[in-house]
Design a protein around this motif. Structure first.
Motif, PDB file in Angstrom:
ATOM      1  N   SER A  20      20.742 -16.777  44.086  1.00 18.65           N
ATOM      2  CA  SER A  20      19.543 -15.962  43.932  1.00 18.65           C
ATOM      3  C   SER A  20      19.004 -15.442  45.263  1.00 18.65           C
ATOM      4  CB  SER A  20      18.455 -16.761  43.222  1.00 18.65           C
ATOM      5  OG  SER A  20      18.107 -17.875  43.994  1.00 18.65           O
ATOM      6  N   GLY A  21      19.602 -15.796  46.374  1.00 17.26           N
ATOM      7  CA  GLY A  21      19.148 -15.285  47.659  1.00 17.26           C
ATOM      8  C   GLY A  21      19.219 -16.355  48.723  1.00 17.26           C
ATOM      9  N   PRO A  22      18.737 -16.022  49.906  1.00 18.01           N
ATOM     10  CA  PRO A  22      18.801 -16.989  51.014  1.00 18.01           C
ATOM     11  C   PRO A  22      17.864 -18.162  50.798  1.00 18.01           C
ATOM     12  CG  PRO A  22      17.558 -15.063  51.657  1.00 18.01           C
ATOM     13  CD  PRO A  22      18.126 -14.769  50.301  1.00 18.01           C
ATOM     14  N   VAL A  23      18.262 -19.301  51.317  1.00 20.03           N
ATOM     15  CA  VAL A  23      17.439 -20.504  51.233  1.00 20.03           C
ATOM     16  C   VAL A  23      16.719 -20.658  52.568  1.00 20.03           C
ATOM     17  CG1 VAL A  23      17.496 -23.000  50.948  1.00 20.03           C
ATOM     18  CG2 VAL A  23      19.050 -21.557  49.638  1.00 20.03           C
ATOM     19  N   HIS A  24      15.431 -20.943  52.510  1.00 19.96           N
ATOM     20  CA  HIS A  24      14.628 -21.113  53.720  1.00 19.96           C
ATOM     21  C   HIS A  24      14.110 -22.539  53.789  1.00 19.96           C
ATOM     22  CE1 HIS A  24      14.533 -16.867  54.672  1.00 19.96           C
ATOM     23  NE2 HIS A  24      14.133 -16.588  53.460  1.00 19.96           N
ATOM     24  N   PRO A  25      14.778 -23.416  54.520  1.00 18.41           N
ATOM     25  CA  PRO A  25      14.197 -24.750  54.702  1.00 18.41           C
ATOM     26  C   PRO A  25      12.862 -24.623  55.439  1.00 18.41           C
ATOM     27  CG  PRO A  25      16.477 -24.698  55.460  1.00 18.41           C
ATOM     28  CD  PRO A  25      16.065 -23.289  55.164  1.00 18.41           C
ATOM     29  N   ALA A  26      11.822 -25.169  54.876  1.00 17.30           N
ATOM     30  CA  ALA A  26      10.472 -24.921  55.367  1.00 17.30           C
ATOM     31  C   ALA A  26      10.245 -25.375  56.803  1.00 17.30           C
ATOM     32  CB  ALA A  26       9.460 -25.588  54.445  1.00 17.30           C
ATOM     33  N   MET A  27      10.842 -26.481  57.195  1.00 16.45           N
ATOM     34  CA  MET A  27      10.540 -27.024  58.514  1.00 16.45           C
ATOM     35  C   MET A  27      11.414 -26.452  59.631  1.00 16.45           C
ATOM     36  SD  MET A  27       8.041 -28.844  57.734  1.00 16.45           S
ATOM     37  CE  MET A  27       7.665 -29.965  59.044  1.00 16.45           C
ATOM     38  N   THR A  28      12.494 -25.742  59.293  1.00 15.64           N
ATOM     39  CA  THR A  28      13.400 -25.252  60.332  1.00 15.64           C
ATOM     40  C   THR A  28      13.496 -23.739  60.405  1.00 15.64           C
ATOM     41  OG1 THR A  28      15.290 -25.402  58.821  1.00 15.64           O
ATOM     42  CG2 THR A  28      14.819 -27.333  60.199  1.00 15.64           C
ATOM     43  N   THR A  29      12.879 -23.012  59.481  1.00 17.25           N
ATOM     44  CA  THR A  29      12.963 -21.554  59.473  1.00 17.25           C
ATOM     45  C   THR A  29      11.855 -20.955  60.329  1.00 17.25           C
ATOM     46  OG1 THR A  29      13.855 -21.614  57.240  1.00 17.25           O
ATOM     47  CG2 THR A  29      12.978 -19.515  57.994  1.00 17.25           C
ATOM     48  N   PRO A  30      12.200 -20.096  61.301  1.00 18.51           N
ATOM     49  CA  PRO A  30      11.152 -19.441  62.087  1.00 18.51           C
ATOM     50  C   PRO A  30      10.358 -18.458  61.225  1.00 18.51           C
ATOM     51  CG  PRO A  30      13.327 -18.706  62.781  1.00 18.51           C
ATOM     52  CD  PRO A  30      13.524 -19.756  61.745  1.00 18.51           C
ATOM     53  N   PHE A  31       9.120 -18.203  61.581  1.00 20.03           N
ATOM     54  CA  PHE A  31       8.269 -17.308  60.797  1.00 20.03           C
ATOM     55  C   PHE A  31       8.830 -15.893  60.706  1.00 20.03           C
ATOM     56  CE2 PHE A  31       4.859 -20.427  61.916  1.00 20.03           C
ATOM     57  CZ  PHE A  31       4.611 -20.831  60.617  1.00 20.03           C
ATOM     58  N   THR A  32       9.601 -15.462  61.685  1.00 23.10           N
ATOM     59  CA  THR A  32      10.137 -14.097  61.667  1.00 23.10           C
ATOM     60  C   THR A  32      11.197 -13.914  60.595  1.00 23.10           C
ATOM     61  OG1 THR A  32      11.722 -14.719  63.376  1.00 23.10           O
ATOM     62  CG2 THR A  32       9.657 -13.700  64.101  1.00 23.10           C
ATOM     63  N   ASP A  33      11.753 -14.994  60.054  1.00 22.42           N
ATOM     64  CA  ASP A  33      12.782 -14.881  59.023  1.00 22.42           C
ATOM     65  C   ASP A  33      12.214 -14.795  57.611  1.00 22.42           C
ATOM     66  OD1 ASP A  33      14.692 -14.938  60.955  1.00 22.42           O
ATOM     67  OD2 ASP A  33      15.306 -17.013  60.608  1.00 22.42           O
ATOM     68  N   TYR A  34      10.913 -14.975  57.449  1.00 32.24           N
ATOM     69  CA  TYR A  34      10.307 -14.905  56.127  1.00 32.24           C
ATOM     70  C   TYR A  34      10.015 -13.466  55.743  1.00 32.24           C
ATOM     71  CZ  TYR A  34       9.610 -19.936  55.895  1.00 32.24           C
ATOM     72  OH  TYR A  34       9.807 -21.291  55.840  1.00 32.24           O
ATOM     73  N   THR A  35      10.072 -13.173  54.452  1.00 27.93           N
ATOM     74  CA  THR A  35       9.693 -11.850  53.969  1.00 27.93           C
ATOM     75  C   THR A  35       8.171 -11.786  53.901  1.00 27.93           C
ATOM     76  OG1 THR A  35       9.723 -12.518  51.646  1.00 27.93           O
ATOM     77  CG2 THR A  35      11.795 -11.700  52.572  1.00 27.93           C
ATOM     78  N   VAL A  36       7.644 -10.593  53.656  1.00 24.72           N
ATOM     79  CA  VAL A  36       6.197 -10.417  53.573  1.00 24.72           C
ATOM     80  C   VAL A  36       5.635 -11.231  52.402  1.00 24.72           C
ATOM     81  CG1 VAL A  36       4.361  -8.732  53.143  1.00 24.72           C
ATOM     82  CG2 VAL A  36       6.259  -8.159  54.651  1.00 24.72           C
ATOM     83  N   THR A  37       6.331 -11.236  51.289  1.00 24.02           N
ATOM     84  CA  THR A  37       5.866 -11.986  50.119  1.00 24.02           C
ATOM     85  C   THR A  37       5.848 -13.482  50.398  1.00 24.02           C
ATOM     86  OG1 THR A  37       6.790 -10.287  48.686  1.00 24.02           O
ATOM     87  CG2 THR A  37       6.262 -12.398  47.666  1.00 24.02           C
ATOM     88  N   GLU A  38       6.901 -13.990  51.026  1.00 29.13           N
ATOM     89  CA  GLU A  38       6.946 -15.411  51.357  1.00 29.13           C
ATOM     90  C   GLU A  38       5.853 -15.779  52.346  1.00 29.13           C
ATOM     91  OE1 GLU A  38      11.674 -16.450  50.874  1.00 29.13           O
ATOM     92  OE2 GLU A  38      10.993 -15.502  52.721  1.00 29.13           O
ATOM     93  N   ALA A  39       5.603 -14.912  53.310  1.00 35.37           N
ATOM     94  CA  ALA A  39       4.552 -15.173  54.292  1.00 35.37           C
ATOM     95  C   ALA A  39       3.173 -15.178  53.627  1.00 35.37           C
ATOM     96  CB  ALA A  39       4.599 -14.129  55.401  1.00 35.37           C
ATOM     97  N   LEU A  40       2.953 -14.262  52.686  1.00 35.75           N
ATOM     98  CA  LEU A  40       1.672 -14.217  51.980  1.00 35.75           C
ATOM     99  C   LEU A  40       1.481 -15.478  51.142  1.00 35.75           C
ATOM    100  CD1 LEU A  40      -0.894 -12.666  51.226  1.00 35.75           C
ATOM    101  CD2 LEU A  40       0.407 -11.605  49.389  1.00 35.75           C
ATOM    102  N   LEU A  41       2.536 -15.922  50.457  1.00 38.82           N
ATOM    103  CA  LEU A  41       2.441 -17.147  49.669  1.00 38.82           C
ATOM    104  C   LEU A  41       2.200 -18.360  50.559  1.00 38.82           C
ATOM    105  CD1 LEU A  41       5.269 -16.524  47.063  1.00 38.82           C
ATOM    106  CD2 LEU A  41       2.807 -16.542  46.639  1.00 38.82           C
ATOM    107  N   LEU A  42       2.847 -18.402  51.707  1.00 40.42           N
ATOM    108  CA  LEU A  42       2.629 -19.497  52.651  1.00 40.42           C
ATOM    109  C   LEU A  42       1.196 -19.492  53.165  1.00 40.42           C
ATOM    110  CD1 LEU A  42       3.805 -21.835  54.310  1.00 40.42           C
ATOM    111  CD2 LEU A  42       4.472 -20.156  56.030  1.00 40.42           C
ATOM    112  N   PHE A  43       0.679 -18.318  53.482  1.00 39.72           N
ATOM    113  CA  PHE A  43      -0.704 -18.200  53.945  1.00 39.72           C
ATOM    114  C   PHE A  43      -1.680 -18.671  52.870  1.00 39.72           C
ATOM    115  CE2 PHE A  43      -4.644 -15.722  54.297  1.00 39.72           C
ATOM    116  CZ  PHE A  43      -5.073 -16.174  55.537  1.00 39.72           C
ATOM    117  N   CYS A  44      -1.451 -18.268  51.612  1.00 40.23           N
ATOM    118  CA  CYS A  44      -2.317 -18.692  50.510  1.00 40.23           C
ATOM    119  C   CYS A  44      -2.265 -20.209  50.319  1.00 40.23           C
ATOM    120  CB  CYS A  44      -1.915 -17.983  49.221  1.00 40.23           C
ATOM    121  SG  CYS A  44      -2.285 -16.223  49.223  1.00 40.23           S
TER     122      CYS A  44
END
Length: 65
Positions: A20-44
């Protein structure tokens, strides 16, 4: 197709599961690798966590009101 063929082991083995797409381990992924939607969900999520912490602190310490 006959119903029996749909549930046979040969038919199930021939099916592939699509990734279904790339996997982003939360503790090792830099913020620049997140999409806008993922960043918004993380911020919320962080905002909700901070709001819950503030609410707990205010409820536990009446002098903070």
């Amino acid at each position: 197709m006959v119903i029996d063929e749909l549930f046979s082991e040969d038919f199930l083995d021939s099916q592939t599961i699509q990734d279904s797409g790339p996997v982003h381990p939360a503790m090792t992924t830099p913020f620049t690798d997140y999409t806008v939607t993922e960043a918004l969900l993380l911020f919320c999520l962080l905002f909700a966590f901070a709001a819950a912490c503030v609410r707990i602190l205010k409820g536990g310490f009446p002098w903070l009101r």
